[in-house]
Motif scaffolding. Structure first.
Motif, PDB file in Angstrom:
ATOM      1  N   TYR A  37       0.825  -1.201   0.000  1.00  0.00           N
ATOM      2  CA  TYR A  37       0.000   0.000   0.000  1.00  0.00           C
ATOM      3  C   TYR A  37       0.863   1.255   0.000  1.00  0.00           C
ATOM      4  O   TYR A  37       1.954   1.302   0.538  1.00  0.00           O
ATOM      5  CB  TYR A  37      -0.902   0.012   1.237  1.00  0.00           C
ATOM      6  CG  TYR A  37      -2.023  -0.969   1.142  1.00  0.00           C
ATOM      7  CD1 TYR A  37      -1.857  -2.283   1.570  1.00  0.00           C
ATOM      8  CD2 TYR A  37      -3.256  -0.586   0.622  1.00  0.00           C
ATOM      9  CE1 TYR A  37      -2.894  -3.190   1.489  1.00  0.00           C
ATOM     10  CE2 TYR A  37      -4.293  -1.492   0.539  1.00  0.00           C
ATOM     11  CZ  TYR A  37      -4.102  -2.786   0.979  1.00  0.00           C
ATOM     12  OH  TYR A  37      -5.136  -3.671   0.901  1.00  0.00           O
ATOM     13  N   GLY A  38       0.310   2.290  -0.595  1.00  0.00           N
ATOM     14  CA  GLY A  38       0.937   3.589  -0.546  1.00  0.00           C
ATOM     15  C   GLY A  38       2.234   3.678  -1.315  1.00  0.00           C
ATOM     16  O   GLY A  38       3.105   4.481  -0.982  1.00  0.00           O
ATOM     17  N   TYR A 179      -3.424  15.306  -2.243  1.00  0.00           N
ATOM     18  CA  TYR A 179      -3.071  13.888  -2.168  1.00  0.00           C
ATOM     19  C   TYR A 179      -2.110  13.507  -3.286  1.00  0.00           C
ATOM     20  O   TYR A 179      -1.163  12.746  -3.087  1.00  0.00           O
ATOM     21  CB  TYR A 179      -4.338  13.040  -2.266  1.00  0.00           C
ATOM     22  CG  TYR A 179      -4.089  11.551  -2.178  1.00  0.00           C
ATOM     23  CD1 TYR A 179      -3.966  10.921  -0.943  1.00  0.00           C
ATOM     24  CD2 TYR A 179      -3.968  10.775  -3.336  1.00  0.00           C
ATOM     25  CE1 TYR A 179      -3.730   9.561  -0.862  1.00  0.00           C
ATOM     26  CE2 TYR A 179      -3.723   9.420  -3.263  1.00  0.00           C
ATOM     27  CZ  TYR A 179      -3.620   8.813  -2.022  1.00  0.00           C
ATOM     28  OH  TYR A 179      -3.370   7.464  -1.943  1.00  0.00           O
ATOM     29  N   GLN A 185       1.043   9.866   2.204  1.00  0.00           N
ATOM     30  CA  GLN A 185       1.091   8.447   2.528  1.00  0.00           C
ATOM     31  C   GLN A 185       0.125   8.174   3.683  1.00  0.00           C
ATOM     32  O   GLN A 185       0.190   8.830   4.729  1.00  0.00           O
ATOM     33  CB  GLN A 185       2.507   8.024   2.921  1.00  0.00           C
ATOM     34  CG  GLN A 185       3.552   8.294   1.841  1.00  0.00           C
ATOM     35  CD  GLN A 185       3.288   7.504   0.569  1.00  0.00           C
ATOM     36  OE1 GLN A 185       2.994   6.305   0.617  1.00  0.00           O
ATOM     37  NE2 GLN A 185       3.379   8.173  -0.580  1.00  0.00           N
ATOM     38  N   ASP A 247      -6.889   6.771  -1.222  1.00  0.00           N
ATOM     39  CA  ASP A 247      -5.879   5.732  -0.977  1.00  0.00           C
ATOM     40  C   ASP A 247      -6.387   4.361  -1.388  1.00  0.00           C
ATOM     41  O   ASP A 247      -5.683   3.587  -2.044  1.00  0.00           O
ATOM     42  CB  ASP A 247      -5.500   5.730   0.500  1.00  0.00           C
ATOM     43  CG  ASP A 247      -4.505   4.633   0.854  1.00  0.00           C
ATOM     44  OD1 ASP A 247      -3.360   4.706   0.374  1.00  0.00           O
ATOM     45  OD2 ASP A 247      -4.873   3.708   1.591  1.00  0.00           O
TER      46      ASP A 247
END
Length: 289
Positions: A37-38, A179, A185, A247
């Motif tokens: 993720y991220g 973002y 993050q 996200d």
């Protein structure tokens, strides 16, 4: 990694509840391990691979999320406009409201609000997302927002609703830009904090309603200093909810989730935008007073 967001937590695809032959987590229909993720820049969000066999309708893409979100918001706006038009006229500002007008408005707000709450719970905890339930939620939310907005427009001056709508989409655009360009993050602690704050605000709202039945309250729905702070906090939490939504959309596209998950993302984005709109409308009303 399992999501702390109730909208995404019960989705097998979003949480990688299957594994491949090597024991790595994979996502429904993709058969490939998730890279983490991220780790991607939103500017690299793809639109899917032509001819993919990941799902019968292809993978979720930024285009499919935008389309489903657009449909959801359109349904909300149409339902809100219909409620505004079909409920009795309130007359000029400052005139006395008739019992019929008040009963119709409060009836629409209560019925639409309760239906929207029930459908939001169903959509949040349903493992397989249902487009019909998402659209039903949008209709119910639109009914509640139409009555809510009409009352505020009558009570606090014409144009306040347009200002709140513009402010909501400005908040959306600004949050998305931040973002993307600041490469925000999203950590696990941030997710837990935002979700906890959201449920805390909902809990306080329910408590305020219960206390109101006994002729008392905390003042969080009032138009004084406490009400202003509560609305301002709600606005901030709504913006943070958008960050979580971005996200999950980013990582869902990266993981190659099936296209039907676009409806789950659209539902989450719609909830966040409605949350921001209602708090912004109250802030504008308090400032006008």
């Amino acid at each position: 990694m399992q999501s702390n967001n109730p909208v995404f937590r019960n989705s097998d695809e979003f949480n990688g509840r299957t594994s491949n032959a090597y024991g790595n987590q994979v996502y429904g229909g993709s058969g490939t391990a998730h890279a983490g993720y991220g780790t991607t820049d939103p500017s690299t969000w793809g639109v899917g691979t032509p001819g993919s066999t990941q799902a019968a309708t292809g993978p979720m893409t930024i285009d499919s999320v935008v389309q489903k979100t657009g449909i959801s918001l359109l349904v909300v706006l149409v339902a809100a406009f219909a409620t505004w038009v079909l409920t009795p006229a309130l007359g000029d500002r400052g005139s006395l409201l008739t019992d019929t007008a008040v009963s119709h408005l409060y009836g629409a707000m209560m019925i639409g609000g309760l239906a929207a709450f029930g459908l939001s719970m169903a959509n949040s905890f349903k493992r397989s997302i249902s487009p019909a339930l998402v659209l039903a939620f949008c209709v119910a939310e639109g009914v509640a927002l139409g009555a809510f907005s009409k009352f505020f427009d009558y009570q606090y001056g014409h144009g306040i609703v347009i200002q709140a709508v513009i402010g909501t989409f400005a908040a959306f655009a600004g949050t998305l830009a931040a973002y993307k360009f600041f490469d925000i993050q999203v950590s696990n602690k941030f997710r837990i904090g935002v979700i906890a704050a959201m449920f805390g605000l909902v809990g306080l709202g329910v408590l305020e309603i219960v206390l109101g039945l006994f002729g008392t309250g905390l003042g969080i729905y009032g138009f004084g200093f406490v009400g202003f702070l509560f609305s301002l906090l709600g606005l901030v939490v709504g913006i943070f909810m958008l960050v979580l939504d971005f996200d999950y959309v980013e990582n869902g596209i990266r993981a190659g989730l099936p296209e039907r998950e676009s409806w789950r993302a659209a539902f989450a984005l719609t909830v966040s935008l409605v949350w921001i709109y209602t708090n912004l409308l109250r802030i504008l009303a308090i400032m006008r007073r």
